[in-house]
Design an enzyme around this catalytic site. Structure first.
Site, PDB file in Angstrom:
ATOM      1  N   GLU A  92      -0.672  -2.279   5.101  1.00  0.00           N
ATOM      2  CA  GLU A  92       0.192  -2.304   6.286  1.00  0.00           C
ATOM      3  C   GLU A  92       0.071  -1.016   7.075  1.00  0.00           C
ATOM      4  O   GLU A  92       0.189  -1.014   8.297  1.00  0.00           O
ATOM      5  CB  GLU A  92       1.653  -2.527   5.854  1.00  0.00           C
ATOM      6  CG  GLU A  92       2.641  -2.627   7.010  1.00  0.00           C
ATOM      7  CD  GLU A  92       3.115  -1.287   7.536  1.00  0.00           C
ATOM      8  OE1 GLU A  92       3.369  -1.172   8.753  1.00  0.00           O
ATOM      9  OE2 GLU A  92       3.228  -0.328   6.747  1.00  0.00           O
ATOM     10  N   ASP A 131       0.807  -1.216   0.000  1.00  0.00           N
ATOM     11  CA  ASP A 131       0.000   0.000   0.000  1.00  0.00           C
ATOM     12  C   ASP A 131       0.847   1.275   0.000  1.00  0.00           C
ATOM     13  O   ASP A 131       1.980   1.306   0.465  1.00  0.00           O
ATOM     14  CB  ASP A 131      -0.963   0.013   1.183  1.00  0.00           C
ATOM     15  CG  ASP A 131      -0.291  -0.296   2.514  1.00  0.00           C
ATOM     16  OD1 ASP A 131       0.656  -1.103   2.541  1.00  0.00           O
ATOM     17  OD2 ASP A 131      -0.709   0.266   3.541  1.00  0.00           O
TER      18      ASP A 131
END
Length: 368
Positions: free
Chosen positions: A110, A53
């Site tokens: 995350e 991400d």
């Protein structure tokens, strides 16, 4: 969690290598298996993980490929994916050099609790892809004390547990010229921030690592109005479970005490987020010994101290013995290395080969 183009690209690249994949989390997470062709029998199963991400940061690097979407890879996750895809290409082309299985794990989310690791585990990742060990590598400049162009390892505690809290003081508004008619939440918030610092200095052993920080305070609309509410947002970082419990309890007690003293009310929302990243000692030493075969002393470093940032890789380590490594590879912008999450953060892409090399060496050694 919403990474359709990134996930599609990962699956496309794996397909080019003839590596079958499976998705999780509505197609946003990807896992794949490379089957070793050396020897017979089941062999060991090694997980290699990369997070995917980006962050809601407007990129200011000025690079030719800089993001213009309002999101950027300000935490090197693009480098993590590149390293794992590079390792997958090497390992899939040389499956005859290892037995067992290499499990590739591409994980979203995350950066934002509850993260992507825990939901992947809940959806049955380890049922579909059982693991004996797991390894992750974080690129960039996680530990500024480390040397650029190096892989850094540490057994035991590596990264802190992460908790967050939102505290709202509720009083009674009045004209600022008549504070006696108010119940002032700003004064209460100020006393809370000051008292908060006593937790580390007076309630926790000096040898126990902990950080308590207020990152946001919001209240009021004008200089001549005492507001009704003030909101504080903060983060807590720690390692020992008993320290984590102690800090949460003291925050509650201090808020309650200030409410009594200042005649205000408080609403506290304390959220336990990621646990501490604790590397398995025996396995980490094996990894260090393996990497020492291919890296010289300037490229491989043992860290002495943990860092206070957090990582949801901790959830994998709660289930499987493993280790998390740091690749230090910052790239300066205008002569300065900017930290993670900064709009000018950048990495030295040439040094990503160190991460690829580390993944491959670990796999070949553990699965030999």
């Amino acid at each position: 969690m919403d990474l359709p183009q990134t996930s599609a690209y990962i699956k496309q690249e794996l397909a080019k290598m003839d590596i079958p994949s499976k998705t999780y989390l509505n197609g946003m997470a990807v896992a794949a298996r490379i089957q070793g062709a050396k020897g017979t029998g089941r062999g060991l199963r090694l997980g290699l993980r990369a997070d995917m991400d980006a962050l809601p940061v407007q990129e200011e690097t000025g690079l030719s490929f800089a993001s213009d979407s309002g999101c950027m890879h300000a935490c090197a996750h693009d480098g993590h994916m590149a390293m794992l895809l590079g390792a997958a290409k090497v390992l899939s082309a040389h499956a005859d050099l290892f037995s067992g299985e290499v499990i590739l794990i591409f994980q979203p989310s995350e950066e934002v609790p509850p993260g992507g690791a825990l939901p992947m585990l809940a959806e049955g990742l380890l049922h579909d892809f059982p693991l004996d060990f797991i390894v992750g590598i974080h690129a960039g400049i996680v530990n500024p004390a480390t040397k650029p162009g190096s892989i850094n390892w540490k057994e035991g505690p590596l990264m802190a547990a992460v908790d967050t809290f939102i505290l709202r003081f509720i009083g009674e508004s009045s004209h600022a010229a008549h504070p006696e008619q108010s119940r002032d939440p700003i004064a209460a918030a100020a006393q809370f921030i000051t008292a908060l610092q006593s937790i580390k200095s007076r309630n926790i052993k000096a040898s126990d690592l902990a950080v308590i920080s207020i990152g946001k305070i919001q209240g009021g609309v004008s200089q001549n109005i005492i507001p009704e509410t003030v909101e504080l947002q903060g983060t807590v970082r720690s390692f020992a479970p008993e320290v984590r419990d102690r800090i949460e309890n003291r925050i509650k007690q201090i808020a309650e005490g200030i409410c009594l003293a200042m005649d205000v009310q408080a609403k506290l929302d304390f959220q336990r987020n990621y646990p501490a990243v604790v590397n398995d000692g025996d396995f980490t030493r094996r990894i260090a010994a393996s990497l020492a075969k291919i890296l010289d002393s300037s490229e491989l470093n043992q860290m002495q101290d943990p860092v206070m940032i957090g990582e949801d890789f901790a959830y994998f380590l709660n289930e499987v013995p493993g280790t998390f490594l740091f690749l230090t590879n910052p790239k300066a912008q205008n002569g300065e290395n900017y930290p993670h999450h900064h709009p000018r953060f950048d990495i030295n892409e040439e040094q990503l080969t160190l991460g690829v090399t580390a993944f491959v060496q670990i796999a070949l050694d553990i699965l030999r």
